[in-house]
Design a protein around this motif. Structure first.
Motif, mmCIF file in Angstrom:
data_model
loop_
_atom_site.group_PDB
_atom_site.id
_atom_site.type_symbol
_atom_site.label_atom_id
_atom_site.label_comp_id
_atom_site.label_asym_id
_atom_site.label_seq_id
_atom_site.Cartn_x
_atom_site.Cartn_y
_atom_site.Cartn_z
ATOM 1 N N SER A 289 0.818 -1.221 0.000
ATOM 2 C CA SER A 289 0.000 0.000 0.000
ATOM 3 C C SER A 289 0.853 1.273 0.000
ATOM 4 C CB SER A 289 -0.920 0.010 1.229
ATOM 5 O OG SER A 289 -0.154 0.276 2.393
ATOM 6 N N CYS A 290 2.152 1.131 0.139
ATOM 7 C CA CYS A 290 2.990 2.327 0.259
ATOM 8 C C CYS A 290 4.216 2.236 -0.658
ATOM 9 C CB CYS A 290 3.398 2.485 1.731
ATOM 10 S SG CYS A 290 4.257 4.037 2.079
ATOM 11 N N PRO A 291 4.044 2.512 -1.964
ATOM 12 C CA PRO A 291 5.205 2.498 -2.858
ATOM 13 C C PRO A 291 6.141 3.662 -2.534
ATOM 14 C CG PRO A 291 3.097 2.559 -4.066
ATOM 15 C CD PRO A 291 2.790 2.844 -2.629
ATOM 16 N N ALA A 292 7.451 3.418 -2.674
ATOM 17 C CA ALA A 292 8.447 4.420 -2.265
ATOM 18 C C ALA A 292 8.298 5.730 -3.043
ATOM 19 C CB ALA A 292 9.852 3.845 -2.440
ATOM 20 N N THR B 289 9.401 10.882 9.663
ATOM 21 C CA THR B 289 8.631 9.759 9.128
ATOM 22 C C THR B 289 8.899 8.517 9.973
ATOM 23 O OG1 THR B 289 8.833 10.706 6.925
ATOM 24 C CG2 THR B 289 8.153 8.390 7.049
ATOM 25 N N VAL B 290 7.833 7.988 10.565
ATOM 26 C CA VAL B 290 7.913 6.776 11.380
ATOM 27 C C VAL B 290 7.225 5.671 10.581
ATOM 28 C CG1 VAL B 290 7.300 5.692 13.578
ATOM 29 C CG2 VAL B 290 7.857 8.140 13.514
ATOM 30 N N THR B 291 7.996 4.651 10.245
ATOM 31 C CA THR B 291 7.515 3.629 9.314
ATOM 32 C C THR B 291 7.394 2.279 9.991
ATOM 33 O OG1 THR B 291 8.456 4.806 7.455
ATOM 34 C CG2 THR B 291 8.135 2.449 7.151
ATOM 35 N N TYR B 292 6.235 1.671 9.813
ATOM 36 C CA TYR B 292 6.012 0.314 10.326
ATOM 37 C C TYR B 292 6.927 -0.624 9.553
ATOM 38 C CZ TYR B 292 3.011 -3.511 12.148
ATOM 39 O OH TYR B 292 2.514 -4.608 12.796
ATOM 40 N N LEU C 97 13.562 5.933 3.204
ATOM 41 C CA LEU C 97 13.016 7.296 3.218
ATOM 42 C C LEU C 97 12.560 7.720 4.617
ATOM 43 C CD1 LEU C 97 10.711 7.094 0.047
ATOM 44 C CD2 LEU C 97 12.788 8.478 0.271
ATOM 45 N N SER C 98 12.839 6.879 5.609
ATOM 46 C CA SER C 98 12.251 7.089 6.937
ATOM 47 C C SER C 98 13.275 7.562 7.961
ATOM 48 C CB SER C 98 11.648 5.766 7.428
ATOM 49 O OG SER C 98 10.787 5.244 6.436
ATOM 50 N N ASP C 99 12.754 8.140 9.052
ATOM 51 C CA ASP C 99 13.611 8.495 10.183
ATOM 52 C C ASP C 99 13.689 7.352 11.179
ATOM 53 O OD1 ASP C 99 14.151 11.486 9.712
ATOM 54 O OD2 ASP C 99 12.001 11.285 9.386
ATOM 55 N N TRP C 100 12.559 6.631 11.293
ATOM 56 C CA TRP C 100 12.468 5.530 12.249
ATOM 57 C C TRP C 100 11.709 4.374 11.626
ATOM 58 C CZ3 TRP C 100 15.257 6.591 16.479
ATOM 59 C CH2 TRP C 100 15.408 7.926 16.855
ATOM 60 N N ARG D 186 21.066 2.641 3.418
ATOM 61 C CA ARG D 186 20.403 3.693 4.198
ATOM 62 C C ARG D 186 19.328 3.069 5.110
ATOM 63 N NH1 ARG D 186 19.013 7.911 7.220
ATOM 64 N NH2 ARG D 186 16.828 8.385 6.918
ATOM 65 N N ALA D 187 18.595 2.084 4.577
ATOM 66 C CA ALA D 187 17.557 1.425 5.390
ATOM 67 C C ALA D 187 18.193 0.712 6.584
ATOM 68 C CB ALA D 187 16.776 0.439 4.528
ATOM 69 N N ARG D 188 19.362 0.155 6.372
ATOM 70 C CA ARG D 188 20.073 -0.540 7.459
ATOM 71 C C ARG D 188 20.377 0.408 8.621
ATOM 72 N NH1 ARG D 188 24.150 -4.295 8.950
ATOM 73 N NH2 ARG D 188 26.035 -3.266 9.669
ATOM 74 N N GLU D 189 20.804 1.638 8.282
ATOM 75 C CA GLU D 189 21.105 2.609 9.340
ATOM 76 C C GLU D 189 19.854 2.908 10.164
ATOM 77 O OE1 GLU D 189 24.171 4.666 6.257
ATOM 78 O OE2 GLU D 189 22.702 6.007 7.212
ATOM 79 N N VAL D 190 18.731 3.088 9.455
ATOM 80 C CA VAL D 190 17.471 3.406 10.156
ATOM 81 C C VAL D 190 17.053 2.222 11.028
ATOM 82 C CG1 VAL D 190 15.081 4.193 9.864
ATOM 83 C CG2 VAL D 190 16.803 4.847 8.177
ATOM 84 N N LEU D 191 17.199 1.030 10.504
ATOM 85 C CA LEU D 191 16.829 -0.172 11.266
ATOM 86 C C LEU D 191 17.695 -0.328 12.510
ATOM 87 C CD1 LEU D 191 16.352 -2.846 8.457
ATOM 88 C CD2 LEU D 191 14.648 -2.228 10.191
ATOM 89 N N GLN D 192 18.982 -0.125 12.355
ATOM 90 C CA GLN D 192 19.884 -0.296 13.499
ATOM 91 C C GLN D 192 19.552 0.686 14.612
ATOM 92 O OE1 GLN D 192 23.703 -0.197 11.413
ATOM 93 N NE2 GLN D 192 24.057 -2.266 12.161
ATOM 94 N N ARG D 193 19.329 1.948 14.198
ATOM 95 C CA ARG D 193 19.033 2.989 15.192
ATOM 96 C C ARG D 193 17.690 2.701 15.890
ATOM 97 N NH1 ARG D 193 16.898 7.692 12.543
ATOM 98 N NH2 ARG D 193 18.470 7.450 10.934
ATOM 99 N N SER D 194 16.737 2.132 15.148
ATOM 100 C CA SER D 194 15.392 1.955 15.682
ATOM 101 C C SER D 194 15.203 0.658 16.465
ATOM 102 C CB SER D 194 14.371 1.940 14.533
ATOM 103 O OG SER D 194 14.503 3.061 13.709
ATOM 104 N N LEU D 195 15.822 -0.423 15.993
ATOM 105 C CA LEU D 195 15.507 -1.723 16.583
ATOM 106 C C LEU D 195 16.595 -2.259 17.503
ATOM 107 C CD1 LEU D 195 13.963 -3.666 13.547
ATOM 108 C CD2 LEU D 195 12.884 -2.033 15.072
ATOM 109 N N LEU D 196 17.823 -1.775 17.313
ATOM 110 C CA LEU D 196 18.907 -2.389 18.079
ATOM 111 C C LEU D 196 19.436 -1.484 19.187
ATOM 112 C CD1 LEU D 196 20.874 -4.146 15.162
ATOM 113 C CD2 LEU D 196 18.896 -4.978 16.437
#
Ligand code: 13P
Ligand code: SF4
Length: 308
Positions: free
Chosen positions: A89-92, A111-114, A124-127, A297-307
């Motif tokens: 439902s959310c194309p980049a 931008t907070v992304t599920y 494209l997200s911050d979190w 870039r997505a990896r950086e957001v994931l690391q900051r958010s989940l780890l």
């Protein structure tokens, strides 16, 4: 049946593989997995795997997340077509245009992304959040910024309620959680007045408001664990979750809340993984999730958010 279990065990050793399975996989897959979990637990578990290969029994965004967090590992997904209605439902490109429009209008936002989203959207997200850490992450967004929450409008609405923070919501939804029948839930409650209703926050408000507890799949397990006496639970999430609840806490009784069109609600994307294609992906070393440029870039957001 046991032959294929043995075959998978042999192949797993030969390929030096660890099998991770989401709670929405069929019971037989959860049973043979090395680790089961919700999206957050599995993403974290993936970073601790010691084998060179991860077989992800879940959907595409989950395997992609495991690859982004473990660039050096081979990540296999039994069926590459295992998608997700929320991610679709959310194309980049659409999100990028929307963010640009907000900026042109002078809006300051993060931008907070599920996690149920593509790598390009995560980039494209911050979190990035899961049902397990969303409240905590939203509290990290500076008060002078608005929150653009994508792509699940129901989860977003729920988070507005629990954090008291108004958000700009994307109009996506989960095809499984959206179609629970409130009429059937009320009928079940009439038949089992002592039962407690537990619902996933991807459910719409009309289901959540009739629930005793709202939480992601891991949180549901913690909630149920707190009841020592045998209790009836009406469960409003993907039906395979009942297998996990039953196997961890067999003292209780679990009743699936029906969907509008079926007696229980199963995710057709999750169902693409079977014992057979799990075995075949170990035999063939494919389908594999390959590294893509947007993963960095997505990896950086994931690391900051989940780890962290
Ligand atoms: P969680 O198990 O993280 O709550 O996620 C639910 C879901 O819909 C996964 O696709
Ligand atoms: Fe996506 Fe819903 Fe299936 Fe989860 S249950 S993978 S959110 S479609």
């Amino acid at each position: 049946m046991h032959d294929i279990f043995d075959e998978i065990a042999t192949l797993k050793a030969r390929e030096n593989a660890t099998i991770l399975a989401h709670y929405y996989q069929e019971g037989e897959i959860q049973q043979l997995a090395d680790f089961t979990g919700d999206s957050l637990k599995l993403a974290r578990e993936a970073t601790k795997v010691e084998t060179s290969t991860i077989v992800f029994c879940g959907v595409h965004f989950m395997a992609e997340t495991a690859k982004m967090l473990n660039p050096d590992k081979r990540v296999l997904l039994p069926d590459l077509r295992a998608g997700c209605s929320l991610a679709e439902s959310c194309p980049a490109d659409k999100l990028a245009r929307y963010q640009e429009m907000l900026r042109i209008n002078g809006r300051r936002f993060q931008t907070v992304t599920y996690i149920n989203s593509s790598a390009a959207v995560k980039a494209l997200s911050d979190w990035v959040v899961t049902s397990g850490n969303a409240e905590e992450i939203i509290r990290r967004v500076p008060a002078d910024h608005e929150v653009l929450f994508v792509p699940d409008r129901h989860l977003g609405q729920y988070l507005e309620e629990v954090t008291g923070r108004k958000m700009i919501l994307w109009n996506g939804s989960c095809m499984v959680h959206e179609i629970f029948s409130v009429g059937d839930l009320l009928e079940l409650k009439r038949r089992l007045p002592q039962a407690l209703t537990i619902a996933h926050p991807e459910c719409p408000a009309n289901i959540r408001e009739h629930s005793d507890y709202v939480g992601g799949t891991e949180a549901m397990l913690r909630y149920v664990a707190g009841f020592q006496e045998p209790t009836d639970f009406l469960v409003a999430t993907e039906a395979n979750m009942l297998w996990q609840l039953q196997s961890k806490f067999p003292r209780h009784h679990y009743h699936p809340v029906p969907g509008i069109t079926c007696a229980c609600n199963k995710c057709p994307h999750m169902a693409r993984n079977t014992l057979e294609n799990l075995r075949d992906c170990l035999v063939n070393g494919s389908p594999e999730i390959h590294w893509q440029p947007e993963f960095q870039r997505a990896r950086e957001v994931l690391q900051r958010s989940l780890l962290n």
